[in-house]
Motif scaffolding. Structure first.
Motif, PDB file in Angstrom:
ATOM      1  N   CYS A  57       0.826  -1.210   0.000  1.00 13.90           N
ATOM      2  CA  CYS A  57       0.000   0.000   0.000  1.00 13.90           C
ATOM      3  C   CYS A  57       0.862   1.263   0.000  1.00 13.90           C
ATOM      4  O   CYS A  57       0.491   2.266  -0.627  1.00 13.90           O
ATOM      5  CB  CYS A  57      -0.970  -0.002   1.170  1.00 13.90           C
ATOM      6  N   GLY A  58       2.008   1.208   0.637  1.00 15.94           N
ATOM      7  CA  GLY A  58       2.932   2.347   0.577  1.00 15.94           C
ATOM      8  C   GLY A  58       3.389   2.592  -0.853  1.00 15.94           C
ATOM      9  O   GLY A  58       3.476   3.743  -1.304  1.00 15.94           O
ATOM     10  N   GLY A  59       3.653   1.528  -1.588  1.00 15.07           N
ATOM     11  CA  GLY A  59       4.036   1.654  -2.992  1.00 15.07           C
ATOM     12  C   GLY A  59       2.897   2.175  -3.850  1.00 15.07           C
ATOM     13  O   GLY A  59       3.104   2.999  -4.750  1.00 15.07           O
ATOM     14  N   VAL A  60       1.682   1.704  -3.582  1.00  9.10           N
ATOM     15  CA  VAL A  60       0.508   2.177  -4.320  1.00  9.10           C
ATOM     16  C   VAL A  60       0.325   3.670  -4.092  1.00  9.10           C
ATOM     17  O   VAL A  60       0.103   4.439  -5.039  1.00  9.10           O
ATOM     18  CB  VAL A  60      -0.762   1.389  -3.913  1.00  9.10           C
ATOM     19  N   ARG A  61       0.450   4.098  -2.840  1.00  5.33           N
ATOM     20  CA  ARG A  61       0.280   5.522  -2.526  1.00  5.33           C
ATOM     21  C   ARG A  61       1.405   6.362  -3.140  1.00  5.33           C
ATOM     22  O   ARG A  61       1.151   7.469  -3.639  1.00  5.33           O
ATOM     23  CB  ARG A  61       0.190   5.735  -1.016  1.00  5.33           C
ATOM     24  N   ALA A  62       2.635   5.853  -3.144  1.00  9.01           N
ATOM     25  CA  ALA A  62       3.750   6.580  -3.754  1.00  9.01           C
ATOM     26  C   ALA A  62       3.529   6.723  -5.257  1.00  9.01           C
ATOM     27  O   ALA A  62       3.778   7.787  -5.838  1.00  9.01           O
ATOM     28  CB  ALA A  62       5.070   5.853  -3.472  1.00  9.01           C
ATOM     29  N   LEU A  63       3.060   5.670  -5.879  1.00 11.11           N
ATOM     30  CA  LEU A  63       2.791   5.706  -7.314  1.00 11.11           C
ATOM     31  C   LEU A  63       1.661   6.682  -7.622  1.00 11.11           C
ATOM     32  O   LEU A  63       1.753   7.475  -8.565  1.00 11.11           O
ATOM     33  CB  LEU A  63       2.443   4.306  -7.806  1.00 11.11           C
TER      34      LEU A  63
END
Length: 119
Positions: A57-63
């Motif tokens: 989810c951290g990666g999804v939010r960063a993207l």
């Protein structure tokens, strides 16, 4: 390295190559960045985890934050579309991922999405 880890690493390497070919050089966002942000999501996308991890989810939010222009969102779409079949993602998981991570998107995720139509 275990066979499963080697398979995942090989799959990510293949994804990087395929995704790099799918996006024009002028795009705001590169496919390697997209795939790097979303690589922790593979267990969820492949049906091997019931929920996305915090790292996913951290990666999804960063993207989501990085894709803050129309060309950036379109480039991201092209990367993900090219990678979708390569990782054997399950469509319901791919469709649920943004919402599960608290990221609002204004379009439905489908394998045949027209990335040029994304605003």
């Amino acid at each position: 390295m275990s066979p499963a880890a080697m398979k995942t690493s090989s799959g990510i390497a293949v994804l990087l190559v395929v995704a790099m070919l799918a996006v024009q050089a002028a795009a705001d966002i590169s496919c390697p960045d997209v795939l790097n942000d979303l690589s922790p999501c593979l267990p969820f996308l492949q049906g091997n985890a019931p929920l996305p991890s915090d790292q996913c989810c951290g990666g999804v939010r960063a993207l989501y934050a990085a894709a803050d222009t129309r060309p950036g969102r379109q480039a991201t779409c092209r990367c993900l579309k090219a990678a979708y079949l390569q990782v054997h993602a399950q469509l319901p998981a791919a469709q649920a991922l943004p919402g599960d991570c608290g990221v609002p998107i204004s379009y439905k995720i489908t394998p045949d999405i027209d990335c040029d139509e994304i605003e």
